[in-house]
Design a protein around this motif. Sequence first.
Motif, PDB file in Angstrom:
ATOM      1  N   THR A 155       0.833  -1.202   0.000  1.00 16.31           N
ATOM      2  CA  THR A 155       0.000   0.000   0.000  1.00 16.31           C
ATOM      3  C   THR A 155       0.868   1.254   0.000  1.00 16.31           C
ATOM      4  N   THR A 156       1.888   1.261   0.851  1.00 14.09           N
ATOM      5  CA  THR A 156       2.785   2.416   0.940  1.00 14.09           C
ATOM      6  C   THR A 156       3.404   2.728  -0.411  1.00 14.09           C
ATOM      7  N   GLY A 157       3.902   1.701  -1.091  1.00 10.14           N
ATOM      8  CA  GLY A 157       4.528   1.902  -2.388  1.00 10.14           C
ATOM      9  C   GLY A 157       3.559   2.436  -3.420  1.00 10.14           C
ATOM     10  N   ILE A 158       2.337   1.918  -3.401  1.00 10.24           N
ATOM     11  CA  ILE A 158       1.349   2.360  -4.385  1.00 10.24           C
ATOM     12  C   ILE A 158       0.952   3.805  -4.134  1.00 10.24           C
ATOM     13  N   ILE A 159       0.865   4.214  -2.867  1.00  9.41           N
ATOM     14  CA  ILE A 159       0.597   5.626  -2.559  1.00  9.41           C
ATOM     15  C   ILE A 159       1.667   6.507  -3.182  1.00  9.41           C
ATOM     16  N   ARG A 160       2.917   6.096  -3.053  1.00  8.24           N
ATOM     17  CA  ARG A 160       4.018   6.882  -3.622  1.00  8.24           C
ATOM     18  C   ARG A 160       3.960   6.891  -5.144  1.00  8.24           C
ATOM     19  N   LEU A 161       3.676   5.737  -5.729  1.00  6.19           N
ATOM     20  CA  LEU A 161       3.614   5.637  -7.187  1.00  6.19           C
ATOM     21  C   LEU A 161       2.494   6.503  -7.766  1.00  6.19           C
ATOM     22  N   LYS A 162       1.331   6.479  -7.115  1.00  5.41           N
ATOM     23  CA  LYS A 162       0.208   7.272  -7.627  1.00  5.41           C
ATOM     24  C   LYS A 162       0.470   8.770  -7.498  1.00  5.41           C
ATOM     25  N   ALA A 163       1.207   9.142  -6.456  1.00  4.81           N
ATOM     26  CA  ALA A 163       1.602  10.547  -6.328  1.00  4.81           C
ATOM     27  C   ALA A 163       2.532  10.946  -7.472  1.00  4.81           C
ATOM     28  N   MET A 164       3.452  10.048  -7.826  1.00  4.93           N
ATOM     29  CA  MET A 164       4.364  10.317  -8.945  1.00  4.93           C
ATOM     30  C   MET A 164       3.603  10.382 -10.264  1.00  4.93           C
ATOM     31  N   GLU A 165       2.655   9.458 -10.444  1.00  3.41           N
ATOM     32  CA  GLU A 165       1.857   9.477 -11.674  1.00  3.41           C
ATOM     33  C   GLU A 165       1.069  10.774 -11.783  1.00  3.41           C
ATOM     34  N   LYS A 166       0.491  11.208 -10.670  1.00  5.84           N
ATOM     35  CA  LYS A 166      -0.296  12.448 -10.661  1.00  5.84           C
ATOM     36  C   LYS A 166       0.563  13.646 -11.007  1.00  5.84           C
ATOM     37  N   GLU A 167       1.816  13.640 -10.540  1.00  3.79           N
ATOM     38  CA  GLU A 167       2.744  14.738 -10.840  1.00  3.79           C
ATOM     39  C   GLU A 167       3.315  14.662 -12.246  1.00  3.79           C
ATOM     40  N   GLY A 168       3.144  13.505 -12.893  1.00  8.10           N
ATOM     41  CA  GLY A 168       3.722  13.318 -14.221  1.00  8.10           C
ATOM     42  C   GLY A 168       5.188  12.960 -14.204  1.00  8.10           C
ATOM     43  N   THR A 169       5.678  12.472 -13.055  1.00  7.49           N
ATOM     44  CA  THR A 169       7.103  12.149 -12.937  1.00  7.49           C
ATOM     45  C   THR A 169       7.400  10.661 -13.069  1.00  7.49           C
ATOM     46  N   LEU A 170       6.376   9.805 -13.055  1.00  6.21           N
ATOM     47  CA  LEU A 170       6.609   8.366 -13.185  1.00  6.21           C
ATOM     48  C   LEU A 170       7.084   8.058 -14.591  1.00  6.21           C
ATOM     49  N   SER A 171       8.210   7.325 -14.698  1.00  9.17           N
ATOM     50  CA  SER A 171       8.877   7.149 -15.990  1.00  9.17           C
ATOM     51  C   SER A 171       8.638   5.791 -16.639  1.00  9.17           C
ATOM     52  N   PHE A 172       7.890   4.906 -15.982  1.00  5.50           N
ATOM     53  CA  PHE A 172       7.649   3.571 -16.531  1.00  5.50           C
ATOM     54  C   PHE A 172       6.414   2.978 -15.869  1.00  5.50           C
ATOM     55  N   PRO A 173       5.800   1.975 -16.487  1.00  5.88           N
ATOM     56  CA  PRO A 173       4.584   1.384 -15.910  1.00  5.88           C
ATOM     57  C   PRO A 173       4.884   0.516 -14.696  1.00  5.88           C
ATOM     58  N   MET A 174       3.970   0.554 -13.722  1.00  8.78           N
ATOM     59  CA  MET A 174       4.066  -0.299 -12.535  1.00  8.78           C
ATOM     60  C   MET A 174       2.704  -0.945 -12.281  1.00  8.78           C
ATOM     61  N   VAL A 175       2.742  -2.226 -11.998  1.00 10.41           N
ATOM     62  CA  VAL A 175       1.529  -2.980 -11.683  1.00 10.41           C
ATOM     63  C   VAL A 175       1.300  -2.944 -10.170  1.00 10.41           C
ATOM     64  N   ALA A 176       0.105  -2.530  -9.766  1.00 12.98           N
ATOM     65  CA  ALA A 176      -0.224  -2.407  -8.342  1.00 12.98           C
ATOM     66  C   ALA A 176      -0.690  -3.761  -7.805  1.00 12.98           C
ATOM     67  N   VAL A 177       0.258  -4.630  -7.527  1.00 14.31           N
ATOM     68  CA  VAL A 177      -0.083  -5.965  -7.047  1.00 14.31           C
ATOM     69  C   VAL A 177      -0.866  -5.903  -5.744  1.00 14.31           C
ATOM     70  N   ASN A 178      -0.544  -4.938  -4.889  1.00 14.36           N
ATOM     71  CA  ASN A 178      -1.223  -4.827  -3.606  1.00 14.36           C
ATOM     72  C   ASN A 178      -2.728  -4.633  -3.755  1.00 14.36           C
ATOM     73  N   ASP A 179      -3.177  -4.054  -4.883  1.00 16.17           N
ATOM     74  CA  ASP A 179      -4.590  -3.755  -5.052  1.00 16.17           C
ATOM     75  C   ASP A 179      -5.373  -4.897  -5.688  1.00 16.17           C
ATOM     76  N   ALA A 180      -4.713  -6.005  -5.986  1.00 15.16           N
ATOM     77  CA  ALA A 180      -5.426  -7.179  -6.491  1.00 15.16           C
ATOM     78  C   ALA A 180      -6.288  -7.769  -5.380  1.00 15.16           C
ATOM     79  N   TYR A 181      -7.443  -8.300  -5.729  1.00 10.56           N
ATOM     80  CA  TYR A 181      -8.347  -8.851  -4.720  1.00 10.56           C
ATOM     81  C   TYR A 181      -7.661  -9.922  -3.881  1.00 10.56           C
ATOM     82  N   CYS A 182      -6.946 -10.829  -4.536  1.00 12.57           N
ATOM     83  CA  CYS A 182      -6.303 -11.922  -3.801  1.00 12.57           C
ATOM     84  C   CYS A 182      -5.207 -11.406  -2.873  1.00 12.57           C
ATOM     85  N   LYS A 183      -4.705 -10.202  -3.119  1.00 11.42           N
ATOM     86  CA  LYS A 183      -3.683  -9.634  -2.234  1.00 11.42           C
ATOM     87  C   LYS A 183      -4.329  -8.995  -1.012  1.00 11.42           C
ATOM     88  N   TYR A 184      -5.194  -8.020  -1.204  1.00 15.61           N
ATOM     89  CA  TYR A 184      -5.659  -7.307  -0.013  1.00 15.61           C
ATOM     90  C   TYR A 184      -6.722  -8.072   0.767  1.00 15.61           C
TER      91      TYR A 184
END
Length: 420
Positions: A155-184
């Motif tokens: 969750t912590t990592g995804i919060i950081r990643l989404k903040a980067m995506e919102k700012e337009g600074t994320l430079s590559f795709p990331m899969v949010a494994v934590n948000d998969a049903y079987c994960k959470y």
Amino acid sequence: MSTLEKSIIRDIALAPEGHLKIDWASAHMPVLNRIREQFEKDLPFKGLKVTISLHLEAKTAYLAKVVKAGGADVTITGSNPLSTQDDICAALVEDGITVFAKYNPEPEEYKELLVKSLETKPDLIIDDGGDLVTILHTERPDLRENLRGGAEETTTGIIRLKAMEKEGTLSFPMVAVNDAYCKYLFDNRYGTGQSVFDGINRTTNLVVAGKTVVVVGYGWCGKGVAMRAKGLGANVVVTEVDAIKAVEAYMDGFTVLPMAEAAKVGELFITVTGNKDCIRAEHYEVMKNGAILSNAGHFDVEFNKPELAAMSTHIRTVRRNIEEYKLKDGRSIYVLAEGRLVNLAAGDGHPAEIMDTTFALQALGLRYVNEQYANIGKKVVNVPYELDEQVARFKLDSLNISIDKLTPEQVAYLDSWKEE
């Protein structure tokens, strides 16, 4: 250069014990074993370099071996200095995986080991908390020149990643494994719930029944912790900032209080928010003598340790992974595992059967981003539902459980808006 010559570990002589741990974990991870068979046949990562940063213990080690079985040149490092197990590191080196990790290195060395793991200039990454992604976007952007994308565990990592995506600074795709049903639904709830008390109980050797346990945050991890605390006989108090989750906690049978009030009654505090300073100086001021603080929310910032230290006359280690902060008024407050993840820094983490499904999602998520990175773009994306469901079906198969299937008539009924 041999794998051992490339690696930085504590002691290769520890490998035999590490192999035993990995063998035990893999014997209880049937879903990942099934995916390994697929990977050995299809070689989805053939010729690619993969860098992994996760809590470096037996289940993680087996994930690394499964990715390697898919044809990858794998490098691995830890995501928490106190959760790395030196015997696991040694065993992985013997299995041909480059390792940059030690238990409890100095902070500077810990950071150097993270950077070392990226100096292979990987094609793919698996991250935990966003540490690798942060390095690749700040001090070492030169190391991302081959990077196609990666997968994030927390969750912590995804919060950081989404903040980067919102700012337009994320430079590559990331899969949010934590948000998969079987994960959470399963890892965060059942895994965290059990492993947190495994770490607390083995560290403190104290009873839970009858104590007032304050669970800080009622996300999926908080739900699991509260459920297990109740099962162990505790009086459970939940603190929240989200009104919907607070109502849910109340409807689940728990007392809901603001932290200012919960701090007065709590005996064992467990933070699971992914945020910082959830417990602060004003809360320490009203805590009971002997209160115990523990964290299961990734970084060691969920309760403010500098403020606690400033209120103390001295700090001493009273038992492995327990520090006593002696306050100026004579009260003692105890901190477990330096405020790091108590289930990993003071325990063995989630059960193997839980991490079986989570790491199956990691493996399939990594294959997905490798196949689709050009189409995804520089975004955070969820694990496709069909992969999530595939993991669940593999899990059911391993348990010899069958479920029903919709008839064609039922499918047609659900797809139609007209009354027949």
